[in-house]
Design an enzyme around this catalytic site. Structure first.
Site, PDB file in Angstrom:
ATOM      1  CB  SER A  35       8.720  14.181  -0.235  1.00 17.17           C
ATOM      2  OG  SER A  35       8.714  14.692   1.085  1.00 17.17           O
ATOM      3  CG  ASP A  75      -4.170   2.547  -0.744  1.00 22.95           C
ATOM      4  OD1 ASP A  75      -5.175   2.990  -1.327  1.00 22.95           O
ATOM      5  OD2 ASP A  75      -3.151   3.235  -0.539  1.00 22.95           O
TER       6      ASP A  75
END
Length: 437
Positions: free
Chosen positions: A130, A286
């Site tokens: 999360s 990334d």
């Protein structure tokens, strides 16, 4: 309002936000912002001092998703922002408590326009992860495929739009009242950050990136690398359902599968990334080790395509020279390439710049590769880029952000090479296929 951005909110290619939602959430968001900022600002005024980088970072975290993303943007842009802030914002926390599954169910059903049971045979109520913008759940489609479901948290885009319009207004005011400030210098950067964050909020764009990268792999007949398949029937603007890949981080030395060779996987990943620089519409921007999975069958999985970069074709020769300079520890070559790629109004003393770069890289070479990679998210690489950006600013050089993103990925691979294939040379090893020229 941020200019030329209306289509981001209202266009067919972006999540829809109603005027009422923007109005209610916007007003509430402004109140929340004042509550967070007022006591801190009052304290700094009473003490008649500037806030420290740590205090700014703590304020950003208190303000939530938009400012956390701004902090991460600062942390990943060492060629733009001062070193103290880049270093401090490496600590910007993006892990937040997960929402109750009942709310997640509601968002999925609203975005997909059908009951959960019509799409998934099972979905884990407990989130795998999360963050400020979204959380991820493991699931299984009614057709039997194991998947992960990325669900955007409610109100994110409305909050982001309110916050960024406020930030844009403030920066425009400062540009008007402060002398010797380049017109649109800061406001243009804010617009770039806004566009980046808005793109991240439309999961259909990430699904498009996945499809494009998978097509690139197919066109290359590349079976050594895989990217998750997006399931469009179970995806929307705020929900992205993807094939679940099972593996471990590429640099995980605990991999025991007899079919998986980390060094071979590294070369396959490097060759794929090099090829994507010129033969795909974008490059993955990334590639910390957590986004390169070594699968049990030896393939490498590229995951998380929310952040991609693009570079202009005319920059490639300088980029190639810079990469080679890094690999060969040729500091003059690095300096000359930096001058070509960067934006500067000044005459640059290349010899002095070379000497400063040499001192930086010699210090890095004294460290173990694992120390440079840090905790797996590339803390050491970030520090290297921060230091390189500081050197560039000393010589009046400003890099495009896409260049910094590109160089960061190359430095990741350079460190992975030392860790998994000691002694190998990226530009001379027969296992490396260069596609840069």
């Amino acid at each position: 309002m941020i200019p030329n951005r209306q289509s981001i909110v209202k266009g067919a290619a972006s999540p829809q936000i109603g005027v009422a939602e923007l109005g209610v959430r916007g007003s509430w968001r402004m109140a929340q912002t004042l509550v967070a900022v007022y006591p801190r600002a009052l304290k700094w005024l009473v003490q008649w001092r500037r806030p420290t980088p740590a205090e700014v970072r703590e304020l950003f975290e208190a303000l939530g998703a938009t400012y956390i993303k701004l902090g991460q943007f600062i942390a990943s842009s060492p060629s733009i922002f001062p070193a103290a802030y880049v270093e401090e914002f490496q600590r910007c926390l993006d892990q937040t408590p997960s929402l109750p599954f009942g709310k997640i169910r509601q968002i999925i059903e609203q975005d997909l326009g059908q009951p959960l049971s019509a799409v998934f045979s099972h979905i884990e109520p407990k989130a795998l992860a999360s963050a400020s913008i979204a959380q991820v759940h493991a699931a299984r489609l009614i057709t039997g495929e194991d998947v992960v479901v990325k669900v955007q948290k409610p109100g994110v885009q409305a909050v982001l739009t309110t916050d960024m319009n406020a930030v844009y207004l403030v920066t425009r005011i400062f540009e008007l009242i402060l002398p010797n400030t380049d017109k649109d210098a800061v406001a243009g950067l804010v617009s770039e950050m806004y566009q980046s964050m808005i793109d991240e909020c439309d999961f259909r764009k990430e699904a498009d990136n996945l499809d494009a990268f998978r097509q690139f792999l197919s066109d290359q007949r590349n079976t050594a690398v895989v990217a998750p398949k997006p399931y469009r029937q179970a995806s929307g603007a705020r929900v992205l359902t993807m094939e679940r890949l099972y593996g471990t981080a590429l640099t995980d030395q605990g991999m025991v599968s007899s079919k998986a060779d980390p060094a071979e996987g590294l070369f396959n990943a490097l060759n794929t990334w090099f090829a994507s620089l010129t033969q795909c519409a974008f490059f993955h921007a990334d590639l910390h080790s957590g986004n390169l999975l070594l699968l049990e069958d030896g393939r490498v999985g590229f995951i998380d395509f929310g952040m991609v970069g693009r570079i202009k074709p005319e920059s490639w020769q300088a980029m190639f020279s810079l990469f080679m300079g890094v690999s060969e520890q040729n500091y003059s070559m690095i300096a000359e390439a930096m001058v070509v790629v960067g934006i500067t109004r000044d005459e640059v003393d290349v010899a002095a710049l070379s000497a400063d770069i040499e001192r930086l890289f010699v210090g890095m070479n004294d460290l173990e590769p694992s120390a440079v990679l840090g905790n797996g998210a590339g803390d050491g690489i970030n520090q290297l880029l921060t230091d390189l950006g500081a050197i560039a600013r000393d010589y009046g050089i400003r890099f495009p952000r896409a260049f910094t993103m590109l160089l960061k990925q190359f430095l990741y691979f350079d460190r992975y090479m030392e860790l998994l294939a000691p002694g190998a040379d990226i530009f001379r090893d027969d296992r490396v296929e260069l596609f840069l020229r």
